[in-house]
Design a protein around this motif. Sequence first.
Motif, short mmCIF file in Angstrom:
data_model
loop_
_atom_site.label_atom_id
_atom_site.label_comp_id
_atom_site.label_asym_id
_atom_site.label_seq_id
_atom_site.Cartn_x
_atom_site.Cartn_y
_atom_site.Cartn_z
N LYS A 1 50.05 57.61 6.16
CA LYS A 1 50.95 56.44 6.23
C LYS A 1 50.24 55.11 6.43
O LYS A 1 50.50 54.15 5.69
CB LYS A 1 51.90 56.70 7.41
CG LYS A 1 53.22 56.05 7.34
CD LYS A 1 54.14 56.58 8.45
CE LYS A 1 53.33 57.09 9.62
NZ LYS A 1 53.85 56.95 10.93
N THR B 1 53.60 49.35 13.54
CA THR B 1 54.31 49.38 14.83
C THR B 1 53.68 50.39 15.79
O THR B 1 53.77 50.23 17.00
CB THR B 1 55.81 49.70 14.65
OG1 THR B 1 55.94 51.00 14.06
CG2 THR B 1 56.50 48.66 13.78
N VAL C 1 50.64 58.15 24.53
CA VAL C 1 51.52 57.23 23.81
C VAL C 1 52.96 57.74 23.64
O VAL C 1 53.91 56.94 23.69
CB VAL C 1 50.90 56.83 22.43
CG1 VAL C 1 50.86 57.99 21.46
CG2 VAL C 1 51.62 55.65 21.81
N SER D 1 56.26 55.55 24.66
CA SER D 1 57.16 55.06 23.62
C SER D 1 58.54 55.71 23.69
O SER D 1 59.44 55.32 22.94
CB SER D 1 56.53 55.21 22.23
OG SER D 1 56.17 56.54 22.00
N ARG E 1 60.96 50.40 24.15
CA ARG E 1 61.39 50.34 22.75
C ARG E 1 62.17 49.06 22.49
O ARG E 1 61.98 48.40 21.48
CB ARG E 1 62.23 51.57 22.36
CG ARG E 1 61.52 52.90 22.54
CD ARG E 1 62.11 53.98 21.66
NE ARG E 1 61.79 53.76 20.26
CZ ARG E 1 60.63 54.09 19.69
NH1 ARG E 1 59.70 54.69 20.38
NH2 ARG E 1 60.42 53.82 18.42
N GLY F 1 56.09 53.10 10.75
CA GLY F 1 56.33 53.61 12.09
C GLY F 1 57.10 54.91 12.08
O GLY F 1 56.84 55.80 11.25
N ARG G 1 52.78 65.99 19.57
CA ARG G 1 53.28 64.61 19.43
C ARG G 1 54.53 64.58 18.55
O ARG G 1 55.50 63.89 18.87
CB ARG G 1 52.17 63.73 18.84
CG ARG G 1 52.29 62.28 19.17
CD ARG G 1 50.96 61.64 19.50
NE ARG G 1 49.98 61.77 18.43
CZ ARG G 1 49.82 60.86 17.46
NH1 ARG G 1 50.58 59.78 17.42
NH2 ARG G 1 48.91 61.02 16.53
#
Length: 222
Positions: A16, A34, A98, A102, A108, A133, A179
């Motif tokens: 990405k 982002t 992370v 987040s 956020r 993102g 994740r």
Amino acid sequence: ELLGVVALDGPSGTGKSTVARRLAGSLGAAYLDTGAMYRAATLAVLRAQVDPTDAAAVTEVVQRARIGLSTDPGAQATTVDGADVSAEIRGQEVTTAVSPVSAVPQVRAQLVAEQRRIITEALDTVGGIVVEGRDIGTTVAPDAALKVYLTASAEARAQRRSRQDSTDLSATLASVQRRDAYDSSRATSPLRPAEDAVELDTTELDLAGVQAELLAMVSERD
Ligand code: C5P
């Protein structure tokens, strides 16, 4: 015709970031990563020696942190309180912490507001921005001109990540899956495709192939 917003979402290891930056470069558009903002916020939390799962303490640290980033696709620099942290935010410590940071709704809200400000400015100046993102098509820019959701098998994603970071494959596969699970199951804007997103499976494609598909989608959009 102006480009508007191109939203690129999906889990990690789909290529990405690289394709988003290249796409922005070839379209003369701005580029917003982002993930780098959530990573910079996480670095601020770690530096303050705050527990990444302590939502109240995390919110306070992130509110005070000055996160800056360049939207030039040719010059990626992320700063925290004026210092360049571009390399440090890619490290293992930040990658591990992370997802909980987040998942904090106040974090956020703060970063989404900042992302919308950056998008508006880019539309006013260069007329287009590629935003990458997890929640761009669903939350940050629901009116985006084009929404693409990139996928790839977990094995392919782990392989790309471990090549990129020169880490062990099975450890990377475990970390990628952890994740993804965390990002997909959080209450506030979980990772998922927008209803009007085009899904693109990159398992069998190289970067040039993904780039060609995206450029075709850009030229076909209404
Ligand atoms: O894309 P990248 O791997 O740099 O993103 C790091 C992390 O930041 C993701 O695993 C996710 O927890 C978070 N993130 C997010 N929403 C975004 C971008 C990233 O929650 N729009």
